[in-house]
Motif scaffolding. Sequence first.
Motif, PDB file in Angstrom:
ATOM      1  N   CYS A 100      33.577  46.354  39.190  1.00 34.46           N
ATOM      2  CA  CYS A 100      34.786  45.918  39.887  1.00 34.46           C
ATOM      3  C   CYS A 100      34.757  44.400  40.070  1.00 34.46           C
ATOM      4  O   CYS A 100      33.764  43.851  40.574  1.00 34.46           O
ATOM      5  CB  CYS A 100      34.894  46.609  41.241  1.00 34.46           C
ATOM      6  SG  CYS A 100      36.297  46.063  42.239  1.00 34.46           S
ATOM      7  N   PRO A 101      35.807  43.692  39.681  1.00 36.45           N
ATOM      8  CA  PRO A 101      35.812  42.234  39.861  1.00 36.45           C
ATOM      9  C   PRO A 101      35.906  41.811  41.323  1.00 36.45           C
ATOM     10  O   PRO A 101      35.634  40.652  41.637  1.00 36.45           O
ATOM     11  CB  PRO A 101      37.045  41.788  39.072  1.00 36.45           C
ATOM     12  CG  PRO A 101      37.941  42.980  39.033  1.00 36.45           C
ATOM     13  CD  PRO A 101      37.033  44.165  39.008  1.00 36.45           C
ATOM     14  N   ARG A 102      36.257  42.746  42.220  1.00 36.61           N
ATOM     15  CA  ARG A 102      36.383  42.405  43.643  1.00 36.61           C
ATOM     16  C   ARG A 102      35.085  42.648  44.387  1.00 36.61           C
ATOM     17  O   ARG A 102      34.610  41.767  45.118  1.00 36.61           O
ATOM     18  CB  ARG A 102      37.514  43.241  44.264  1.00 36.61           C
ATOM     19  CG  ARG A 102      37.629  43.128  45.793  1.00 36.61           C
ATOM     20  CD  ARG A 102      38.010  41.715  46.200  1.00 36.61           C
ATOM     21  NE  ARG A 102      38.162  41.594  47.645  1.00 36.61           N
ATOM     22  CZ  ARG A 102      37.155  41.336  48.480  1.00 36.61           C
ATOM     23  NH1 ARG A 102      35.918  41.165  48.004  1.00 36.61           N
ATOM     24  NH2 ARG A 102      37.380  41.219  49.775  1.00 36.61           N
ATOM     25  N   CYS A 103      34.476  43.813  44.196  1.00 35.32           N
ATOM     26  CA  CYS A 103      33.292  44.140  44.995  1.00 35.32           C
ATOM     27  C   CYS A 103      32.035  44.369  44.157  1.00 35.32           C
ATOM     28  O   CYS A 103      30.946  44.507  44.710  1.00 35.32           O
ATOM     29  CB  CYS A 103      33.558  45.382  45.858  1.00 35.32           C
ATOM     30  SG  CYS A 103      33.802  46.903  44.904  1.00 35.32           S
ATOM     31  N   GLY A 104      32.160  44.447  42.850  1.00 36.34           N
ATOM     32  CA  GLY A 104      30.992  44.627  41.996  1.00 36.34           C
ATOM     33  C   GLY A 104      30.544  46.057  41.817  1.00 36.34           C
ATOM     34  O   GLY A 104      29.579  46.315  41.089  1.00 36.34           O
ATOM     35  N   TRP A 176      26.074  54.580  44.535  1.00 33.05           N
ATOM     36  CA  TRP A 176      26.604  53.803  43.418  1.00 33.05           C
ATOM     37  C   TRP A 176      25.712  52.606  43.142  1.00 33.05           C
ATOM     38  O   TRP A 176      24.832  52.266  43.939  1.00 33.05           O
ATOM     39  CB  TRP A 176      28.028  53.331  43.728  1.00 33.05           C
ATOM     40  CG  TRP A 176      28.129  52.585  45.045  1.00 33.05           C
ATOM     41  CD1 TRP A 176      27.810  51.287  45.283  1.00 33.05           C
ATOM     42  CD2 TRP A 176      28.538  53.141  46.294  1.00 33.05           C
ATOM     43  NE1 TRP A 176      28.002  50.984  46.596  1.00 33.05           N
ATOM     44  CE2 TRP A 176      28.459  52.100  47.243  1.00 33.05           C
ATOM     45  CE3 TRP A 176      28.991  54.417  46.710  1.00 33.05           C
ATOM     46  CZ2 TRP A 176      28.791  52.280  48.586  1.00 33.05           C
ATOM     47  CZ3 TRP A 176      29.327  54.600  48.035  1.00 33.05           C
ATOM     48  CH2 TRP A 176      29.231  53.544  48.962  1.00 33.05           C
ATOM     49  N   LEU A 177      25.960  51.990  42.008  1.00 33.86           N
ATOM     50  CA  LEU A 177      25.331  50.717  41.665  1.00 33.86           C
ATOM     51  C   LEU A 177      26.348  49.613  41.867  1.00 33.86           C
ATOM     52  O   LEU A 177      27.555  49.823  41.796  1.00 33.86           O
ATOM     53  CB  LEU A 177      24.846  50.717  40.205  1.00 33.86           C
ATOM     54  CG  LEU A 177      23.862  51.803  39.786  1.00 33.86           C
ATOM     55  CD1 LEU A 177      23.454  51.613  38.331  1.00 33.86           C
ATOM     56  CD2 LEU A 177      22.631  51.809  40.678  1.00 33.86           C
ATOM     57  N   ARG A 178      25.819  48.420  42.117  1.00 30.72           N
ATOM     58  CA  ARG A 178      26.703  47.268  42.307  1.00 30.72           C
ATOM     59  C   ARG A 178      26.130  46.095  41.517  1.00 30.72           C
ATOM     60  O   ARG A 178      24.933  45.792  41.603  1.00 30.72           O
ATOM     61  CB  ARG A 178      26.791  46.918  43.792  1.00 30.72           C
ATOM     62  CG  ARG A 178      28.005  46.056  44.139  1.00 30.72           C
ATOM     63  CD  ARG A 178      28.006  45.681  45.606  1.00 30.72           C
ATOM     64  NE  ARG A 178      28.099  46.824  46.500  1.00 30.72           N
ATOM     65  CZ  ARG A 178      29.225  47.398  46.888  1.00 30.72           C
ATOM     66  NH1 ARG A 178      30.368  46.934  46.426  1.00 30.72           N
ATOM     67  NH2 ARG A 178      29.219  48.415  47.727  1.00 30.72           N
TER      68      ARG A 178
END
Length: 705
Positions: A100-104, A176-178
Amino acid sequence: MTRPIRRSQAVSPFGVGAMVDFPGPVSLIHAGLDAWPFDDRNPDHREFRVDDEPRLAKRLGVDFFVQPPDYRQVEGGGTGSAVNLGLKLPFLRFPLWHSCPRCGRMFESKYHHRSAPECQGPIGSGAEKGRTHSKRRTIQVRFVSACQSGHLRDFPWIEWLGLDRSEWDGIRTDRWLRLISTGSASIAGVVIVAERQDGTGIIEVARKSLAGAFSVEPNGTTALTSMKIMCDGQNPALGLGDGGGDPTDPCGQNLRAVLRGASNLYFGDVRSSIYVPDIEDNGLPQPVLDLLDDHTFKQELLNGALAAENGILGPKAAGVILRRRHPESDVKPEVLATAVNTHILHEILTHPRLTASALVQKVKAAADGKVSSKILSDLIRTANPDWSIDPELLVESVTTWLKRREGFDSEGDPQLTEDVSDNTYRAEEYRAFCRDGQDGVPKVNLLVRSKAIENYSDLVRRNFSRIALLDKLRETRAFVGFSRIYASSNIPPAQRWKLISRTQRNWLPAAVVRGEGIFLRFDQERLAQWDREFGALHRERLRQVNRNLQAQASRRQIHVDDASPVLVLMHTFAHVLISQLVFDCGYGSSSLRERIYFSDTEPKMTGILIYTAAGDSEGTMGGLVRMGEPEQLDRTIARALDRARWCSSDPVCIESTGQGPDNCNLAACHSCGLLPETSCEMQNRLLDRGMLIGDLNRPEIGFFS
C-alpha cells in the motif's frame, strides 16, 4: 493494460517469460505457449504459420513457426466476415506481492487477478497508528528472486523474517506484513515488518531490513542460500508457483534477489536465419523458379501430385492450380509440372521433420549407405500410404537433397540440430552471397546482385574480394527460450522447453521481417598476409581480453573459443561501417544489424553482412543497397576508417587494455565503437580499433594502415 506491443516485440525483447510494465501501473509476465491463441487445427489460424523456413525448423527441432497474432477489432459498420478478431497474447500478473502506498501493508495476489488488491489500513506508525485510511489501490513490490535455471518467484518475504508461511500468507486479516522505507538511499533503508492484531492493538512480531539480501559470493552462494532458502522451481510464465494451484518440481539452485526491472532478469534466446532458396536450375525460366518459391502455391501443387493416380503432377492439374492461383502468369503448365516433379516432389517425404529423420536413419542403416527404391517404398507405405508413386522416380532427387543438407557427410544426419555451430549453419548463407551468378535461383525472398570489384577504389579492391548487394532478403527470428541472471547460460534444450511450455510443442514463436543489405567478403590472401606479419603481436594484445572472456564463460558455465585477431578485425570493421552508414544514409543505428561470417576451418568464411530488417517500412526503401554502389561505398569506408583513427576519449581509449562489457574490448568505447544491443551479435564485445588502424605507437599494425 491496454498498451499494445508490436508483433516483433513479442519475440524479442518481450518474449515468453519477460516482465513488461503496462499502464496502470501494472507489471505482467508473458505467459507460456500453452496459453497462446493458436490452434493448429483451426484453419483460420493458418495465416500465422511460417512453414517455409525448413532450414531453421530442422535446426531447432520443430515443424514450423508461429507469428504472434496481430490484434484486430471490428470497427463500426463492419461486415462481420473478418476472422481472428480479438486475439490477444496471454499475460499474467507478477510480482504477486503488493504494498500500500499509504501505509505499506502488503497483500498477496494471484496470477490471474486482473486488478490489484485494495487497502484501507490499519496505519502502522505515527499519530494515526491503528486507524484506517481511505481505500487505496496497492502497487506491486519492486523486488523478486530468480535462479540461473530460469525460474522466478517473489522475494521470500515471509522466509526472510524467519516466519511460518502457513501462518503468514498475505491473506489473513489478523496479521500482515508491512514494507516501509526509512529514508535511506541504500537497500538497508527498506524494512519488512511482520505485525498482528489482537484485542490490545497492533503488535510487531518481527522486523528486518533488506541489508545484505543482494549479496552474492564468488562461488554463487547468496544471502538466501545461507538461510537455506533455495529455488523451489516456480515459473510464473506457466502459472506454476504461489499464484497458481499446480505443484512445482524443486530446483535446488541458489536463489538470488534481484530488482524487478534489472537488466539481468531476462535474456531472450533468439535464433535467426536468412532465407536461402532450395532450388537451383539454370534451365528453368525465372517465373517458374519464383512460383516454386511461393510456399502456399507449392503446397497446392504437391497436393495435386498426391491426388494423381500415378503420384506425380500432370500438366492438366498444374494448369488448373496455376489459373486459380496466378491467372496473370504466362508460365506453361507442362513446364511447371516438370519442374515440380524434378525439384520439389521429394518434399512430401523430406519436409516433415519426423519423416525426414526416419529417412536419414534408414539410409544410414543401409549396407551401402545410399538411397534405394526399397527404402523409399517402405517410407511411403508408412508415412503416405495413399501416395501411389513409383519410388524409383524419387531416388535421384532425395539423394540430391541429402547431399545438400548441411553436415550430412560429417555427421550422418541432414537434420540440423541446436548442437550445430553457427558457423556450420551459416555456411549455406555465405555460399549464396558469394555465388557469382544468380541465374537459376528464385528471387522472391533473396535477390543478390554482385558488383565487379574492379569498379571500386583501390582501398576496397586491396582489402576485399567481393561486394554483393542484397536488394531483397528475408530474416526469420525464432524465439527458443530464455535465461536469467546470465545471458546464454548453459540450459539444455529439454529444460529450456519446460520454461516456455508445460508440454513440448512442434512449433516456436517467430517473427518474419524483410529488408536489404550489403555483403563484403574480405580478401583471404590479404588477411593471411596481415596475420603472418602482425598476428602474433595482436594475439599478445588480446591475451587479457581472452582471459576475461574465458572468466565470463566460466561464470556462465559455457564454452567459448578464444577470439582471433581476424574475428576482432571483422567485427570492429562492421561496427565502424554501421556507424558511418547512419550518417550517410539516414537509418537509425538500431535499425541496422551485423551478421558475421567467420570460420578459420573448412568451410572458411571471411564476410560480413550489414542489413536492415525492420518490422515496418524502414529498411525497405533501397537506401542501404544504394550505399553499396561504387563511389558511394568507397566514400563510406574511407570516412569510417578516418573516423576510427581518433576517438574523443583518446588517448585513454586507444591505450586501453580492457574496457566495455566484462572488459572484453580494447580500443572501443561508446564514443567510437559500440552500437545498440539490437545491432550487435556479440553484446558489444571483442572490439578493437587497433586492428583497423593500429595504435598510437605502431600505426602500421592495422589492417587498413
